[in-house]
Design an enzyme around this catalytic site. Structure first.
Site, short mmCIF file in Angstrom:
data_model
loop_
_atom_site.label_atom_id
_atom_site.label_comp_id
_atom_site.label_asym_id
_atom_site.label_seq_id
_atom_site.Cartn_x
_atom_site.Cartn_y
_atom_site.Cartn_z
N THR A 82 0.81 -1.23 -0.08
CA THR A 82 0.07 -0.02 -0.01
C THR A 82 0.74 1.30 -0.12
O THR A 82 0.36 2.52 0.17
CB THR A 82 -0.98 -0.20 1.13
N HIS A 141 3.50 -4.22 9.54
CA HIS A 141 2.16 -4.46 8.91
C HIS A 141 1.12 -5.11 9.96
O HIS A 141 -0.02 -5.45 9.55
CB HIS A 141 2.41 -5.77 7.84
N ARG A 300 7.40 -2.27 -8.90
CA ARG A 300 6.45 -2.89 -10.23
C ARG A 300 6.05 -1.58 -11.24
O ARG A 300 6.65 -1.34 -12.05
CB ARG A 300 5.35 -3.67 -9.87
N GLY A 302 4.42 1.54 -9.31
CA GLY A 302 4.05 2.80 -8.61
C GLY A 302 3.04 3.65 -8.94
O GLY A 302 3.14 4.97 -8.47
#
Length: 336
Positions: A82, A141, A300, A302
């Protein structure tokens, strides 16, 4: 999403008898918990209302028992995929800027953000002394309600970042799929993982409960918890960098602002800059485990809205409806 040593590795690693017994006790607790097949095809366990992969749950139970924060600690909290990497880079660069004679000397240029800011339930669960006491940043997390009581009752600050559920899901699926393929495991189809995600089954899920926990805590303790969204940070990164500095107690001076320090940090922490660094293109981390992770899989695209390239409009609408229902009455409306 990180990976930690599974119980079998811990038990065979020659660590202390106390650590061996602790790992055995955690395995015994896990054997009593409800479980389902998770995103990686392995078992996920339901613990204190959230689903966990075994490596995450072992680390969580360990820090719940043993972790004692420093009063100056700042926790960077997030659901996986996230904006964790970006938040780590920005906060680390902001906090350490006074150490630098120039931006070219930053550790971010030679170490990936996850090695600059360690995870609470992974690296610090295994080795609590494995941190730079001069850097107060710790990442996690773990859902708010599951954090060690020592953290919740302390004066420590927490910065939380979340993201549109659709983009978060796609990023999570790609991350897990790449990780599995790098270890010669065929990943589950996207559609199958989507069903699990919509049913709340993901490491640290349900996603909506993760978000709500930190949102409600930020309303109750606004001086201690800063709640951010990835989309708003992308829209005005300079304003959010300034807000982060103020919240962490290291505001930019007028001289720094006039000299463009804020923009220098934003540029150094940009997706384009970080993803093209040698350490992030070709480096690996967790080389001391049986599952080393390529740094490149943390970078990857963004971008926001990439879900449209991977989910059908019906899938997107379904997840939007779930989030709207789950967040109803909370006062929180996430960007789409």
């Amino acid at each position: 999403m990180e990976s930690s040593l599974p119980s079998t590795q811990i038990l065979d690693s020659g660590e202390s008898a106390e650590r061996k017994n602790e790992a055995k006790n955690y395995s015994e607790v896990m054997s009593t918990l409800p479980k389902v097949k998770g995103l990686r095809g392995n078992d996920f366990y339901l613990y204190q209302r959230f689903w966990y992969a075994p490596f995450s749950l072992e680390g969580l139970m360990s820090v719940q028992e043993h972790f004692n924060p420093q009063s100056t600690d700042i926790f960077l909290a997030s659901f996986p995929k996230t904006g964790t990497t970006w938040l780590k880079a920005l906060t680390f660069a902001i906090l350490t800027r006074s150490r630098l004679s120039g931006s070219t000397t930053s550790s971010l240029l030679t170490k990936m953000p996850h090695d600059c800011v360690l995870f609470l339930e992974f690296q610090l669960a295994q080795n609590p002394g494995n941190r730079d006491s001069a850097i107060p940043l710790i990442s996690t997390h773990v859902p708010y309600s599951c954090l060690p009581k020592s953290i919740i009752s302390s004066s420590c600050k927490i910065i939380y970042i979340c993201r549109d559920a659709k983009d978060s899901f796609v990023s999570l699926w790609y991350f897990v799929a790449k990780l599995q393929r790098s270890n010669n495991v065929e990943p589950l189809p996207l559609e199958e993982v989507f069903e699990l995600f919509c049913n709340g089954i993901a490491n640290y899920g349900p996603y909506w409960d993760h978000v709500l926990g930190y949102w409600r805590a930020s309303l109750e303790f606004p001086e201690k918890i800063l709640f951010l969204t990835y989309e708003e940070m992308m829209k005005d990164t300079a304003a959010h960098a300034t807000k982060l500095a103020e919240f962490m107690g290291c505001s930019f001076t007028l001289e720094e602002e006039e000299e463009g320090e804020v923009q220098k940090i934003i540029s150094m922490c940009s997706f384009e800059k970080l993803s093209n660094l040698e350490v992030n293109k070709n480096g690996k981390r967790r080389l001391d485990t049986s599952i080393p992770i390529q740094n490149s899989i943390y970078f990857r695209r963004g971008k926001r809205g990439d879900w449209e390239n991977h989910l059908t409009p019906e899938m997107g609408a379904r997840l939007d409806d779930i989030m709207e229902q789950k967040l109803k009455g909370s006062g929180l409306k996430l960007p789409r």
